[in-house]
Design an enzyme around this catalytic site. Structure first.
Site, mmCIF file in Angstrom:
data_model
loop_
_atom_site.group_PDB
_atom_site.id
_atom_site.type_symbol
_atom_site.label_atom_id
_atom_site.label_comp_id
_atom_site.label_asym_id
_atom_site.label_seq_id
_atom_site.Cartn_x
_atom_site.Cartn_y
_atom_site.Cartn_z
ATOM 1 N N LYS A 89 -8.563 -3.864 -7.539
ATOM 2 C CA LYS A 89 -7.621 -4.378 -8.184
ATOM 3 C C LYS A 89 -7.935 -6.135 -8.019
ATOM 4 O O LYS A 89 -9.183 -6.399 -8.037
ATOM 5 C CB LYS A 89 -6.253 -4.310 -7.651
ATOM 6 N N GLU B 7 -2.445 9.870 -12.172
ATOM 7 C CA GLU B 7 -1.669 8.731 -11.076
ATOM 8 C C GLU B 7 0.017 8.693 -11.279
ATOM 9 O O GLU B 7 0.137 7.941 -12.449
ATOM 10 C CB GLU B 7 -2.578 7.288 -11.125
ATOM 11 N N HIS C 247 -5.179 2.199 -16.663
ATOM 12 C CA HIS C 247 -4.091 1.918 -15.201
ATOM 13 C C HIS C 247 -2.569 1.730 -15.624
ATOM 14 O O HIS C 247 -2.378 0.936 -16.256
ATOM 15 C CB HIS C 247 -4.969 0.982 -14.290
ATOM 16 N N GLY D 279 0.614 2.753 -4.566
ATOM 17 C CA GLY D 279 1.087 1.516 -3.800
ATOM 18 C C GLY D 279 2.298 1.715 -3.254
ATOM 19 O O GLY D 279 2.913 0.756 -2.353
ATOM 20 N N GLY E 245 -6.618 2.996 -4.126
ATOM 21 C CA GLY E 245 -6.263 1.441 -4.430
ATOM 22 C C GLY E 245 -6.292 0.978 -3.046
ATOM 23 O O GLY E 245 -7.269 0.654 -2.604
ATOM 24 N N GLY E 246 -5.091 0.799 -2.481
ATOM 25 C CA GLY E 246 -4.947 0.154 -1.033
ATOM 26 C C GLY E 246 -5.910 0.599 0.087
ATOM 27 O O GLY E 246 -6.653 -0.578 0.584
ATOM 28 N N GLU F 20 -0.679 -0.281 -14.141
ATOM 29 C CA GLU F 20 -0.487 -1.579 -13.733
ATOM 30 C C GLU F 20 -0.646 -2.310 -15.197
ATOM 31 O O GLU F 20 -0.142 -3.482 -15.733
ATOM 32 C CB GLU F 20 -1.192 -2.102 -12.866
ATOM 33 N N ASN G 259 -10.429 1.279 -6.390
ATOM 34 C CA ASN G 259 -9.972 0.085 -7.282
ATOM 35 C C ASN G 259 -9.427 -1.026 -6.307
ATOM 36 O O ASN G 259 -8.358 -0.904 -5.906
ATOM 37 C CB ASN G 259 -8.816 0.689 -8.123
ATOM 38 N N SER H 235 -1.461 6.471 -3.449
ATOM 39 C CA SER H 235 -1.193 6.569 -2.067
ATOM 40 C C SER H 235 -2.127 7.474 -1.158
ATOM 41 O O SER H 235 -1.686 8.117 -0.347
ATOM 42 C CB SER H 235 0.188 6.631 -1.570
HETATM 43 C C1 PEP Z 1 -4.343 2.851 -7.986
HETATM 44 O O1 PEP Z 1 -3.906 1.631 -8.110
HETATM 45 O O2 PEP Z 1 -4.883 3.345 -8.753
HETATM 46 C C2 PEP Z 1 -3.843 3.486 -6.662
HETATM 47 C C3 PEP Z 1 -3.984 4.796 -6.553
HETATM 48 O O3 PEP Z 1 -3.179 2.776 -5.812
HETATM 49 P P1 PEP Z 1 -2.894 3.219 -4.186
HETATM 50 O O4 PEP Z 1 -3.907 4.071 -3.568
HETATM 51 O O5 PEP Z 1 -2.780 1.889 -3.496
HETATM 52 O O6 PEP Z 1 -1.521 4.010 -4.412
#
Ligand code: PEP
Length: 253
Positions: free
Chosen positions: A13, A171, A99, A177, A238-239, A101, A11, A217
């Site tokens: 973002k 999640e 999500h 994050g 994500g990151g 966010e 993702n 993460s």
């Molecule tokens: C996400 O935004 O779905 C996510 C899992 O982010 P991260 O891997 O950065 O924690």
């Protein structure tokens, strides 16, 4: 050996211009080989503005394309919104919905997410329904109740016949994050319960087929342990999906 093929989804973002997205996607393609695709399904979800160009650059490369959101109407006077049909026409096969966010910053409710899931499936997209508890919900032992409610409400009146029409991503909000990852025991407990609930809502066949991803993460250092859990069928990243080196690190871990 797992029953279900794992999906590793990135993702991106609100990161990357169209050109930056294409460059990253091409780098990813160059770093993956046949063995990776045999083991994993791979999906990336760049911003809307990059979808068409990225779709062209990964054509016939075994990498699926996802959108990060949609609105539930097909078209109309909804300034700033984008429909399932529109992202499908840009080459998407998947869409991330619910999500945390979106839930927290944009106040999306389970009912709203439910309408988008319905719209996505009708348009032939595979929704990736994200669910997860906050830190305070976990600390007050509400995790499984919160997840049950998000699944039940998110999938209200959604008909599913094989389990391949839909992906669920667990999640924990506190792990997104933050660098903090849920423990293998916490992850397996949540995934096991989600699968049991899917069996109750649909049937055993759907529960056996549906992919339940973990997100929060995930990086190359913890991917192997998390992905080897019985009820974990991949990761939503994500990151660590923003750089092909990090993303392939997870895939090759
Ligand atoms: C996400 O935004 O779905 C996510 C899992 O982010 P991260 O891997 O950065 O924690």
């Amino acid at each position: 050996m797992k029953k279900r093929k794992c999906l590793i989804a990135g993702n991106w973002k609100m990161h990357k211009t169209p050109q930056e997205s294409v460059n990253e996607a091409l780098k990813l393609v160059s770093m993956l080989d046949e063995k990776d695709f045999e083991k994993y399904d791979i999906m990336i979800a760049p911003p809307f503005t990059s979808l068409s160009l990225v779709s062209e650059s990964i054509k016939n490369k075994n990498i699926a394309l996802g959108a990060q959101n949609i609105y539930f109407e097909a078209q109309g006077a909804y300034t700033g919104e984008i429909s399932a049909q529109m992202v499908k026409a840009c080459g998407c096969t998947h869409v991330i919905l619910g999500h945390s966010e979106r839930r927290q910053i944009f106040n999306e409710t389970d009912d709203f997410i439910n309408m988008k899931i319905s719209s996505a499936i009708s348009a032939g997209l595979i929704p990736v329904l994200c669910i997860g508890e906050t830190k305070s919900e976990r600390n007050s032992n509400k995790t499984l109740n919160v997840l049950d409610k998000q699944v039940q409400n998110g999938l209200k009146a959604i008909s599913v016949s094989t389990g391949n029409e839909l992906v669920i991503a667990y999640e924990p909000v506190w792990a997104i994050g933050t660098g903090e990852t849920a423990s293998p025991e916490q992850v397996e407990e949540a995934h096991f319960n989600i699968r049991k609930l899917i069996e109750k809502i649909y049937n055993k066949n759907v529960a056996d087929n549906i992919k339940i991803l973990y997100g929060g993460s995930v990086k190359s250092g913890n991917a192997k342990e998390l992905l080897s859990l019985e009820n974990v069928d991949g990761a939503l990243v994500g990151g660590a999906s923003l750089r092909a080196e990090d993303f392939t690190g997870i895939i090759k871990a």
